[in-house]
Design a protein around this motif. Structure first.
Motif, PDB file in Angstrom:
ATOM      1  N   GLY A 126     -39.621  30.300   8.033  1.00 49.95           N
ATOM      2  CA  GLY A 126     -41.090  29.655   8.488  1.00 49.95           C
ATOM      3  C   GLY A 126     -41.194  27.636   9.124  1.00 49.95           C
ATOM      4  O   GLY A 126     -39.687  27.246   8.527  1.00 49.95           O
ATOM      5  N   CYS A 127     -42.032  27.203   9.574  1.00 45.90           N
ATOM      6  CA  CYS A 127     -42.800  26.224   9.200  1.00 45.90           C
ATOM      7  C   CYS A 127     -44.329  25.435   9.753  1.00 45.90           C
ATOM      8  O   CYS A 127     -44.918  26.627   9.808  1.00 45.90           O
ATOM      9  CB  CYS A 127     -42.112  25.631  11.078  1.00 45.90           C
ATOM     10  N   SER A 128     -44.508  24.541   9.143  1.00 45.79           N
ATOM     11  CA  SER A 128     -46.022  24.811   8.361  1.00 45.79           C
ATOM     12  C   SER A 128     -46.602  23.636   9.872  1.00 45.79           C
ATOM     13  O   SER A 128     -47.678  23.029   9.934  1.00 45.79           O
ATOM     14  CB  SER A 128     -45.593  23.528   7.280  1.00 45.79           C
ATOM     15  N   SER A 129     -45.830  22.894  10.312  1.00 51.28           N
ATOM     16  CA  SER A 129     -46.244  22.266  12.260  1.00 51.28           C
ATOM     17  C   SER A 129     -46.735  22.977  12.680  1.00 51.28           C
ATOM     18  O   SER A 129     -46.773  24.297  12.996  1.00 51.28           O
ATOM     19  CB  SER A 129     -44.496  21.229  12.490  1.00 51.28           C
ATOM     20  N   PRO A 130     -47.710  22.313  12.980  1.00 56.91           N
ATOM     21  CA  PRO A 130     -49.153  23.307  14.531  1.00 56.91           C
ATOM     22  C   PRO A 130     -48.201  24.038  15.448  1.00 56.91           C
ATOM     23  O   PRO A 130     -48.899  24.653  15.899  1.00 56.91           O
ATOM     24  CB  PRO A 130     -50.045  22.430  14.113  1.00 56.91           C
ATOM     25  N   LYS A 190     -45.937  27.207  14.614  1.00 58.02           N
ATOM     26  CA  LYS A 190     -45.842  27.571  12.896  1.00 58.02           C
ATOM     27  C   LYS A 190     -45.862  28.995  13.694  1.00 58.02           C
ATOM     28  O   LYS A 190     -45.392  30.213  13.107  1.00 58.02           O
ATOM     29  CB  LYS A 190     -47.502  27.786  12.469  1.00 58.02           C
ATOM     30  N   ASP A 191     -45.618  29.137  14.902  1.00 58.23           N
ATOM     31  CA  ASP A 191     -45.637  30.644  15.335  1.00 58.23           C
ATOM     32  C   ASP A 191     -43.804  31.587  15.033  1.00 58.23           C
ATOM     33  O   ASP A 191     -43.671  31.741  15.525  1.00 58.23           O
ATOM     34  CB  ASP A 191     -46.440  30.901  16.614  1.00 58.23           C
TER      35      ASP A 191
END
Length: 80
Positions: free
Chosen positions: A41-45, A48-49
């Protein structure tokens, strides 16, 4: 990452430069440890999906290395 480490070093920010190098080493260790498919996953807004899969692969047709069957690659692709 090399440039960031270089510029931090040139600015006398040696501790920060070492932290960047530690992050790079950690990332490489995690990448080399992938033996079976894992979800990322990724923490970037903005991302994030999106869920990606990272998996090792050996000798894909688009691998133009002379001994492709002996080259390990880490593929990262989305789930769509």
């Amino acid at each position: 990452m090399y440039q960031k480490t270089f510029f931090l070093s040139q600015a006398g920010e040696y501790d920060k430069a070492l932290l960047v190098l530690e992050d790079v080493v950690s990332l490489l260790e995690k990448a080399m440890a992938v033996a079976s498919p894992i979800k990322l996953g990724c923490s970037s807004p903005w991302l994030k999906d999106i869920i990606w899969t990272a998996e090792e692969d050996w000798g894909r047709p688009d691998n133009y290395i002379p001994n492709a069957e002996e080259e390990r690659m880490l593929l990262i692709h989305d789930e769509e």
